[in-house]
Design a protein around this motif. Structure first.
Motif, PDB file in Angstrom:
ATOM      1  N   GLY A 157       1.485  -1.284  -0.205  1.00 25.17           N
ATOM      2  CA  GLY A 157       0.176   0.089   0.024  1.00 25.17           C
ATOM      3  C   GLY A 157       0.802   0.743   0.036  1.00 25.17           C
ATOM      4  N   SER A 158       0.349   2.510  -0.812  1.00 29.76           N
ATOM      5  CA  SER A 158       0.946   3.505  -0.240  1.00 29.76           C
ATOM      6  C   SER A 158       1.237   4.124   0.982  1.00 29.76           C
ATOM      7  CB  SER A 158       0.066   4.510  -1.321  1.00 29.76           C
ATOM      8  OG  SER A 158       0.350   6.363  -1.070  1.00 29.76           O
ATOM      9  N   GLU A 159       2.070   4.537   0.830  1.00 33.62           N
ATOM     10  CA  GLU A 159       2.687   4.961   2.942  1.00 33.62           C
ATOM     11  C   GLU A 159       2.095   6.163   3.099  1.00 33.62           C
ATOM     12  OE1 GLU A 159       4.644   3.196   5.168  1.00 33.62           O
ATOM     13  OE2 GLU A 159       4.814   1.843   3.212  1.00 33.62           O
ATOM     14  N   PHE A 160       1.573   6.906   1.586  1.00 31.43           N
ATOM     15  CA  PHE A 160       1.227   8.713   2.234  1.00 31.43           C
ATOM     16  C   PHE A 160      -0.303   8.016   2.149  1.00 31.43           C
ATOM     17  CE2 PHE A 160      -1.496  11.887   0.029  1.00 31.43           C
ATOM     18  CZ  PHE A 160      -1.104  12.793   0.357  1.00 31.43           C
ATOM     19  N   PHE A 161      -0.933   7.417   1.310  1.00 29.42           N
ATOM     20  CA  PHE A 161      -1.727   7.103   1.794  1.00 29.42           C
ATOM     21  C   PHE A 161      -2.645   6.559   3.468  1.00 29.42           C
ATOM     22  CE2 PHE A 161      -6.059   3.688   1.668  1.00 29.42           C
ATOM     23  CZ  PHE A 161      -7.079   4.792   1.620  1.00 29.42           C
ATOM     24  N   LYS A 162      -1.724   5.807   3.740  1.00 29.03           N
ATOM     25  CA  LYS A 162      -1.803   5.012   5.041  1.00 29.03           C
ATOM     26  C   LYS A 162      -1.107   5.850   6.316  1.00 29.03           C
ATOM     27  CE  LYS A 162       1.365   1.175   4.327  1.00 29.03           C
ATOM     28  NZ  LYS A 162       1.506   0.078   5.262  1.00 29.03           N
ATOM     29  N   LYS A 163      -0.150   6.688   5.940  1.00 29.65           N
ATOM     30  CA  LYS A 163      -0.400   8.032   7.027  1.00 29.65           C
ATOM     31  C   LYS A 163      -1.367   8.639   7.203  1.00 29.65           C
ATOM     32  CE  LYS A 163       2.140  11.915   7.573  1.00 29.65           C
ATOM     33  NZ  LYS A 163       3.187  12.778   7.076  1.00 29.65           N
ATOM     34  N   HIS A 164      -2.195   9.050   6.267  1.00 29.54           N
ATOM     35  CA  HIS A 164      -3.398   9.793   6.389  1.00 29.54           C
ATOM     36  C   HIS A 164      -4.694   8.923   6.607  1.00 29.54           C
ATOM     37  CE1 HIS A 164      -1.213  13.464   5.185  1.00 29.54           C
ATOM     38  NE2 HIS A 164      -1.112  12.927   4.357  1.00 29.54           N
TER      39      HIS A 164
END
Length: 493
Positions: free
Chosen positions: A172-179
Motif C-alpha cells: 500500500g501507499s505509505e502516503f495513503f496509510k499515513k493519512h
C-alpha cells in the motif's frame, strides 16, 4: 483443381483486425496442426493456388510459409512441394466434416477434472425492473464523478508520480496509510500508526486474508443468528465450523457467547457492532466491555467489521471495540470511501504489527500491484478535508431519505410490519406481523416493476423479515417502490 482440405472452413481472415493477415493465416494453420486437422505429411497447396483459394495476395502466402518454416511446422522438398512436419502418428487421420468448424471456437469445457464449489455460487440476482431494493448501498448519482476523475487524472499527469506506475507495491501507499491512520484515529478513536494498516480491495478480501491466516479446518467461528452471507461463505470455505449467537435489541447476546465458550473452544467471533447486518441494531456499550473481557478470558479473536460506520444521523457513533482493545484480541476491518463511487473505495485491515507482517505476505501473493495512484488520490482527499465534505454532504441527503422511507413505511405498511427507525446505515430492518410468503411477494412486486432480491428475504418458521435499502432511492423512487410493495402485500392477503 481444388484442395481436398477445406482450408476456408478453419482459416478465417478478419481484415479489420490489427493483426497482419499473414500472421492470422499462419496462426490458424498452426492451430489446425496442433489439433490434428492438418496431420503430419499433408502437402500444402502452392503459393499461387493457396493465395487464390484464400483470396489474398501471393506475397502474403509466401510470408505465411516463411513464418511456418521459421517455427518448424513445415518443410519444402525440392521438386515435390511443401509438407507439414512433426511427429508421425501411426494411425491414419482424416479431417471429419463434423470437426471442420471447431477451429473457429475455443473449447467449451476442459479436458481435465477440477474441484467445484457450490458454496461459492454467486447469490446475487439482477433485474431490468425500474425500481430495485438492495441491502443498503450508497447512491452513486450523489457523487461528483467529474471532480473525482479530475483528481485521478491530475495525479497521473504529475511527473513526480509517473515513476510510481511501474512500482510493484504490495504493502500500500505509505502516503495513503499515513493519512488513513490519522483519519481512523480521529473518527474511530483508534491509536494506530501506518504500520498497523493493510490496504485491500474490499471487506470480503480483508475477511479472506484474515481467514487464511487465523483459521484452520475445524475451528469454530461465532456469528450473529443472522449474519452477512458472503462472510459466512468465506469462513466455510476455510473449513471452519459456524455457530450462531442470538441477536436482540442491544446487539449480540454476550451471555450466550460465555455459555458457548464454557462448553466449546472458540477461535473467532465475527461481529458488526455499529450496525449489525442485517438487523441494523447497535451493540450496547456495556456489552462491548463484556465482550472484550470474554475475548481476553477465553482467548478468541474478535473480527470486527465497521460496516456502515460512516453513516450515522442522530448522535455521535459508538466507538468500535478496537478503540478499547488492550489485549490485542481485535482485528478491525472495514471499507474506506463508501460515500464515493465504487471505483474510489478500498478496504483495510487494522491489527498489531506482528500479524500485519504475516498478512503482507498474503497480500503480496494475491494483490501485489495494488492501485498506487488511487491510494494517492484518497490520501490527498483526507489531507485536504475533501472526504469530510463529501461525507457531510451525503449524510444530509441520506438522513432525509431515511426519514422519508420511515414515514412511508409507517403510513403504508404499519398494519403489516414492525420496524425501528435506524440511527444510521442505509437500510431498514422490517419484521412482518403475518408470515406471508416473501418469495411470492417478491414475484408479485417484480411483475409491477419492483425487484426485491432473495438475499434481502429472511424467512423460517420463527421469522419473516426483510431488509430494505433506501440510500439509492430518491424521495419519489422510494414512494413508488413502497406503493408497489403495499400492492403486493394486499394481493397475498
Amino acid at each position: 483443381m481444388s484442395s481436398p482440405v477445406p482450408y476456408k472452413s478453419f482459416v478465417q481472415i478478419d481484415r479489420q483486425s490489427g493483426t497482419a493477415i499473414y500472421l492470422q493465416i499462419a496462426h490458424q494453420l498452426i492451430n489446425a496442426i496442433q489439433r490434428g486437422f492438418l496431420v503430419t505429411g499433408t502437402k500444402l497447396p502452392g503459393t499461387r493456388s493457396f493465395s487464390e483459394l484464400l483470396e489474398v495476395n501471393r506475397n502474403t502466402i509466401v510470408a505465411v510459409f516463411e513464418e511456418l518454416d521459421t517455427q518448424g511446422w513445415i518443410e519444402t522438398r525440392p521438386n515435390k512441394g511443401t509438407f507439414i512436419i512433426g511427429k508421425i502418428d501411426a494411425r491414419p487421420q482424416k479431417i471429419r466434416i463434423e470437426q471442420e468448424n471447431q477451429l473457429a471456437h475455443y473449447p467449451k469445457e476442459t479436458g481435465f477434472s477440477f474441484k467445484k464449489s457450490s458454496l461459492l455460487d454467486n447469490p446475487f440476482e439482477h433485474s431490468s425492473c425500474e425500481y430495485v431494493f438492495n441491502d443498503g448501498t450508497p447512491d452513486i448519482r450523489l457523487t461528483q464523478v467529474d471532480h473525482l476523475s479530475s483528481l485521478y487524472s491530475g495525479h497521473l499527469k504529475r511527473k513526480s508520480n509517473r515513476s510510481k506506475l511501474g512500482y510493484y507495491n504490495h504493502d500500500g501507499s505509505e502516503f495513503f496509510k499515513k493519512h488513513l491512520s490519522n483519519y481512523l484515529n480521529q473518527t474511530r478513536g483508534l491509536h494506530i500508526s501506518k504500520d498497523n494498516i493493510l490496504i485491500t480491495r474490499s471487506t470480503e478480501m480483508s475477511v479472506y486474508i484474515t481467514s487464511e491466516i487465523l483459521l484452520s479446518p475445524g475451528d469454530t467461528v461465532l456469528v450473529g443468528d443472522l449474519s452477512y452471507f458472503s462472510v459466512n461463505m468465506i469462513f466455510q470455505k476455510s473449513g471452519a465450523q459456524i455457530m450462531s449467537v442470538p441477536i436482540d435489541e442491544e446487539g449480540i447476546d454476550v451471555e450466550a457467547i460465555r455459555s458457548i465458550c464454557e462448553k466449546h473452544t472458540i477461535r473467532m467471533l465475527y461481529i458488526t457492532p455499529h450496525h449489525h447486518y442485517p438487523t441494523t441494531v447497535t451493540l450496547a456499550a456495556q456489552r462491548r466491555i463484556e465482550l472484550l473481557n470474554l475475548a481476553a478470558e477465553f482467548g478468541f479473536i474478535i473480527l470486527e467489521d465497521d460496516y456502515d460506520y460512516d453513516f450515522h444521523y442522530d448522535n455521535a457513533p459508538v466507538l468500535p471495540l478496537a478503540s478499547a482493545d488492550k489485549s490485542g484480541m481485535v482485528v478491525y476491518i472495514g471499507a474506506f470511501g463508501k460515500s464515493l463511487v465504487p471505483g474510489f473505495r478500498t478496504g483495510f485491515i487494522i491489527a498489531p504489527e506482528n500479524l500485519m507482517t504475516e498478512m503482507r505476505k498474503y497480500l503480496g501473493i494475491i494483490d501485489r500491484q495494488g492501485d498506487v495512484m488511487m491510494e494517492q488520490v484518497l490520501g490527498e482527499m483526507i489531507e485536504t478535508g475533501e472526504i469530510h465534505r463529501y461525507l457531510k454532504k451525503s449524510l444530509k441527503i441520506y438522513r432525509e431519505r431515511r426519514d422519508h422511507i420511515v414515514d412511508l413505511l409507517q403510513r403504508e405498511l404499519q398494519e403489516f410490519i414492525d420496524f425501528r427507525k435506524p440511527a444510521g446505515g442505509l437500510a431498514v430492518w422490517t419484521r412482518w406481523k403475518e408470515p406471508l410468503n416473501l418469495l411470492q411477494l417478491s414475484r408479485a412486486c417484480s411483475r409491477n416493476n419492483l425487484f426485491i432480491p432473495k438475499t434481502l428475504l429472511y424467512q423460517h418458521k420463527n421469522l419473516t423479515a426483510m431488509r430494505l435499502g433506501f440510500g439509492h432511492f430518491t424521495l419519489d423512487e422510494a414512494e413508488a417502490s413502497i406503493q408497489i410493495l403495499r400492492q403486493g402485500v394486499l394481493q397475498q392477503l
